[in-house]
Design a protein around this motif. Structure first.
Motif, PDB file in Angstrom:
ATOM      1  N   TYR A  59      55.878  -4.449  -1.302  1.00  0.00           N
ATOM      2  CA  TYR A  59      56.238  -3.030  -1.206  1.00  0.00           C
ATOM      3  C   TYR A  59      56.816  -2.571  -2.533  1.00  0.00           C
ATOM      4  CZ  TYR A  59      56.101  -3.164   3.932  1.00  0.00           C
ATOM      5  OH  TYR A  59      55.723  -3.267   5.236  1.00  0.00           O
ATOM      6  N   VAL A  60      56.660  -1.282  -2.804  1.00  0.00           N
ATOM      7  CA  VAL A  60      57.347  -0.648  -3.923  1.00  0.00           C
ATOM      8  C   VAL A  60      58.127   0.534  -3.364  1.00  0.00           C
ATOM      9  CG1 VAL A  60      55.716  -1.385  -5.713  1.00  0.00           C
ATOM     10  CG2 VAL A  60      55.307   0.746  -4.511  1.00  0.00           C
ATOM     11  N   ASP A  61      59.171   0.941  -4.073  1.00  0.00           N
ATOM     12  CA  ASP A  61      59.986   2.060  -3.593  1.00  0.00           C
ATOM     13  C   ASP A  61      59.434   3.395  -4.091  1.00  0.00           C
ATOM     14  OD1 ASP A  61      60.753   1.832  -6.232  1.00  0.00           O
ATOM     15  OD2 ASP A  61      62.909   1.766  -5.825  1.00  0.00           O
ATOM     16  N   VAL A  62      58.123   3.513  -3.989  1.00  0.00           N
ATOM     17  CA  VAL A  62      57.385   4.712  -4.368  1.00  0.00           C
ATOM     18  C   VAL A  62      56.620   5.164  -3.132  1.00  0.00           C
ATOM     19  CG1 VAL A  62      55.580   5.633  -5.876  1.00  0.00           C
ATOM     20  CG2 VAL A  62      57.196   3.924  -6.756  1.00  0.00           C
ATOM     21  N   SER A  63      56.723   6.439  -2.824  1.00  0.00           N
ATOM     22  CA  SER A  63      56.122   6.937  -1.585  1.00  0.00           C
ATOM     23  C   SER A  63      54.777   7.618  -1.803  1.00  0.00           C
ATOM     24  CB  SER A  63      57.064   7.945  -0.917  1.00  0.00           C
ATOM     25  OG  SER A  63      57.139   9.138  -1.678  1.00  0.00           O
ATOM     26  N   CYS A  64      54.070   7.738  -0.734  1.00  0.00           N
ATOM     27  CA  CYS A  64      52.844   8.536  -0.688  1.00  0.00           C
ATOM     28  C   CYS A  64      53.180   9.961  -1.098  1.00  0.00           C
ATOM     29  CB  CYS A  64      52.291   8.512   0.745  1.00  0.00           C
ATOM     30  SG  CYS A  64      50.980   9.718   1.040  1.00  0.00           S
ATOM     31  N   ARG A  65      52.241  10.611  -1.723  1.00  0.00           N
ATOM     32  CA  ARG A  65      52.462  11.988  -2.192  1.00  0.00           C
ATOM     33  C   ARG A  65      52.765  12.960  -1.058  1.00  0.00           C
ATOM     34  NH1 ARG A  65      46.460  12.367  -4.289  1.00  0.00           N
ATOM     35  NH2 ARG A  65      47.136  10.293  -4.688  1.00  0.00           N
ATOM     36  N   LEU A  66      52.355  12.646   0.163  1.00  0.00           N
ATOM     37  CA  LEU A  66      52.577  13.563   1.283  1.00  0.00           C
ATOM     38  C   LEU A  66      53.876  13.320   2.039  1.00  0.00           C
ATOM     39  CD1 LEU A  66      49.008  13.779   2.876  1.00  0.00           C
ATOM     40  CD2 LEU A  66      50.119  15.388   1.318  1.00  0.00           C
ATOM     41  N   LEU A  67      54.593  12.269   1.702  1.00  0.00           N
ATOM     42  CA  LEU A  67      55.804  11.955   2.441  1.00  0.00           C
ATOM     43  C   LEU A  67      56.950  12.874   2.054  1.00  0.00           C
ATOM     44  CD1 LEU A  67      57.006   9.948   4.525  1.00  0.00           C
ATOM     45  CD2 LEU A  67      57.959   8.729   2.566  1.00  0.00           C
ATOM     46  N   ASP A  68      57.534  13.504   3.047  1.00  0.00           N
ATOM     47  CA  ASP A  68      58.753  14.285   2.848  1.00  0.00           C
ATOM     48  C   ASP A  68      59.896  13.277   2.875  1.00  0.00           C
ATOM     49  OD1 ASP A  68      61.243  15.544   3.571  1.00  0.00           O
ATOM     50  OD2 ASP A  68      60.117  17.337   4.128  1.00  0.00           O
ATOM     51  N   ARG A  69      60.543  13.076   1.752  1.00  0.00           N
ATOM     52  CA  ARG A  69      61.537  12.006   1.632  1.00  0.00           C
ATOM     53  C   ARG A  69      62.858  12.323   2.320  1.00  0.00           C
ATOM     54  NH1 ARG A  69      59.511  11.420  -4.275  1.00  0.00           N
ATOM     55  NH2 ARG A  69      61.410  12.525  -4.776  1.00  0.00           N
ATOM     56  N   THR A  70      63.025  13.536   2.810  1.00  0.00           N
ATOM     57  CA  THR A  70      64.224  13.880   3.575  1.00  0.00           C
ATOM     58  C   THR A  70      63.985  13.637   5.062  1.00  0.00           C
ATOM     59  OG1 THR A  70      64.872  15.515   1.936  1.00  0.00           O
ATOM     60  CG2 THR A  70      65.886  15.690   4.119  1.00  0.00           C
ATOM     61  N   SER A 144      57.726   9.772  -5.885  1.00  0.00           N
ATOM     62  CA  SER A 144      56.414   9.887  -5.241  1.00  0.00           C
ATOM     63  C   SER A 144      55.360   9.282  -6.170  1.00  0.00           C
ATOM     64  CB  SER A 144      56.090  11.366  -5.014  1.00  0.00           C
ATOM     65  OG  SER A 144      54.722  11.543  -4.712  1.00  0.00           O
ATOM     66  N   GLU A 145      54.257   8.902  -5.599  1.00  0.00           N
ATOM     67  CA  GLU A 145      53.169   8.317  -6.387  1.00  0.00           C
ATOM     68  C   GLU A 145      52.656   9.257  -7.471  1.00  0.00           C
ATOM     69  OE1 GLU A 145      49.471   7.665  -4.190  1.00  0.00           O
ATOM     70  OE2 GLU A 145      50.112   9.205  -2.778  1.00  0.00           O
ATOM     71  N   THR A 146      52.876  10.547  -7.326  1.00  0.00           N
ATOM     72  CA  THR A 146      52.422  11.511  -8.336  1.00  0.00           C
ATOM     73  C   THR A 146      53.344  11.538  -9.548  1.00  0.00           C
ATOM     74  OG1 THR A 146      53.632  13.317  -7.285  1.00  0.00           O
ATOM     75  CG2 THR A 146      51.328  12.994  -6.605  1.00  0.00           C
ATOM     76  N   GLU A 147      54.492  10.852  -9.452  1.00  0.00           N
ATOM     77  CA  GLU A 147      55.478  10.884 -10.530  1.00  0.00           C
ATOM     78  C   GLU A 147      55.566   9.586 -11.326  1.00  0.00           C
ATOM     79  OE1 GLU A 147      59.079  13.361  -8.792  1.00  0.00           O
ATOM     80  OE2 GLU A 147      58.276  11.989  -7.275  1.00  0.00           O
ATOM     81  N   ILE A 148      54.596   8.697 -11.123  1.00  0.00           N
ATOM     82  CA  ILE A 148      54.645   7.394 -11.792  1.00  0.00           C
ATOM     83  C   ILE A 148      53.226   6.936 -12.081  1.00  0.00           C
ATOM     84  CG2 ILE A 148      54.639   6.062  -9.644  1.00  0.00           C
ATOM     85  CD1 ILE A 148      56.724   4.180 -10.972  1.00  0.00           C
ATOM     86  N   GLU A 150      50.323   3.850 -12.735  1.00  0.00           N
ATOM     87  CA  GLU A 150      50.007   2.605 -12.033  1.00  0.00           C
ATOM     88  C   GLU A 150      50.766   1.405 -12.600  1.00  0.00           C
ATOM     89  OE1 GLU A 150      46.022   0.129 -10.862  1.00  0.00           O
ATOM     90  OE2 GLU A 150      45.882   2.318 -11.013  1.00  0.00           O
ATOM     91  N   GLU A 151      50.904   1.344 -13.910  1.00  0.00           N
ATOM     92  CA  GLU A 151      51.635   0.227 -14.526  1.00  0.00           C
ATOM     93  C   GLU A 151      53.111   0.237 -14.149  1.00  0.00           C
ATOM     94  OE1 GLU A 151      50.931  -0.023 -18.714  1.00  0.00           O
ATOM     95  OE2 GLU A 151      48.752  -0.053 -18.439  1.00  0.00           O
ATOM     96  N   GLY A 152      53.667   1.425 -13.960  1.00  0.00           N
ATOM     97  CA  GLY A 152      55.073   1.547 -13.585  1.00  0.00           C
ATOM     98  C   GLY A 152      55.371   1.008 -12.197  1.00  0.00           C
ATOM     99  N   LEU A 153      54.351   0.932 -11.351  1.00  0.00           N
ATOM    100  CA  LEU A 153      54.548   0.420  -9.987  1.00  0.00           C
ATOM    101  C   LEU A 153      55.034  -1.025  -9.984  1.00  0.00           C
ATOM    102  CD1 LEU A 153      51.439   1.866  -8.097  1.00  0.00           C
ATOM    103  CD2 LEU A 153      53.816   2.655  -7.979  1.00  0.00           C
ATOM    104  N   LEU A 154      54.587  -1.812 -10.938  1.00  0.00           N
ATOM    105  CA  LEU A 154      54.983  -3.220 -10.989  1.00  0.00           C
ATOM    106  C   LEU A 154      56.492  -3.385 -11.162  1.00  0.00           C
ATOM    107  CD1 LEU A 154      52.082  -4.661 -13.156  1.00  0.00           C
ATOM    108  CD2 LEU A 154      52.408  -4.888 -10.682  1.00  0.00           C
TER     109      LEU A 154
END
Length: 175
Positions: A59-70, A144-148, A150-154
């Motif tokens: 897992y990574v602490d990066v969410s799907c672009r559609l997830l409302d994090r609140t 969110s995945e739109t803010e990072i 692919e390399e940053g995910l590691l």
């Protein structure tokens, strides 16, 4: 207009009505029952990385672009696959197959023959208990995945989504 009386036990006691998740298998549930099993934790909406050699999931602490994090819910659930084509649509068969569902996931728990925990909204009657117990992703997501890229995910790999939080194990005493 006819009135239907609740069944009365032969011994004069009360009839115990068990919740649907205790008497039905996943494949026997109505669409409404199925959807109500989602506790709104958002853990399944975190991105996951799969090792090509071992098939191990991280897992990574990066969410799907559609997830409302609140709210920890999908912001466009009915149309999510239009925006995120690889979004997984859970089915009873898929619950048995995939190994990345969090250990706290109601679908996984029911599939394994376990009961729902105290903080699940169907048990507590309160959608906030999943957050109070520390199960949800609220305040735990980096971005969110739109803010990072692919390399940053590691650099964002985390282990907490694959574990039970301490606060989720035993019911809290409310005062």
């Amino acid at each position: 207009m006819s009135t239907r009386l609740a069944p009365q036990p032969a011994d004069g006691g009360t009839v115990e009505h068990k919740p649907f998740w205790r008497v039905k298998r996943l494949g026997e549930m109505s669409p409404e029952e199925w959807e109500s099993l989602c506790d709104g934790c958002g853990r399944c909406c975190l991105l996951k990385l799969q090792d090509e050699d071992t098939d191990r999931i991280a897992y990574v602490d990066v969410s799907c672009r559609l997830l409302d994090r609140t709210s920890c819910r999908c912001s466009d659930y009915p149309n999510r696959r239009d925006h995120v084509p690889d979004c997984v649509r859970l089915t009873p068969a898929l619950v048995e197959e995939i190994g990345w569902l969090p250990p706290t996931c109601a679908y996984r728990l029911i599939d394994e023959g376990k009961d729902l925990p105290w903080w699940h909204p169907l048990v507590s009657g309160d959608a906030e208990t999943v957050h109070e117990a520390g199960v949800s992703i609220r305040d735990k997501v980096f971005c969110s995945e739109t803010e990072i890229d692919e390399e940053g995910l590691l650099d964002r790999m985390v282990s907490w989504p694959a574990r039970w939080p301490r606060g989720a194990r035993k019911p809290r005493v409310r005062g």
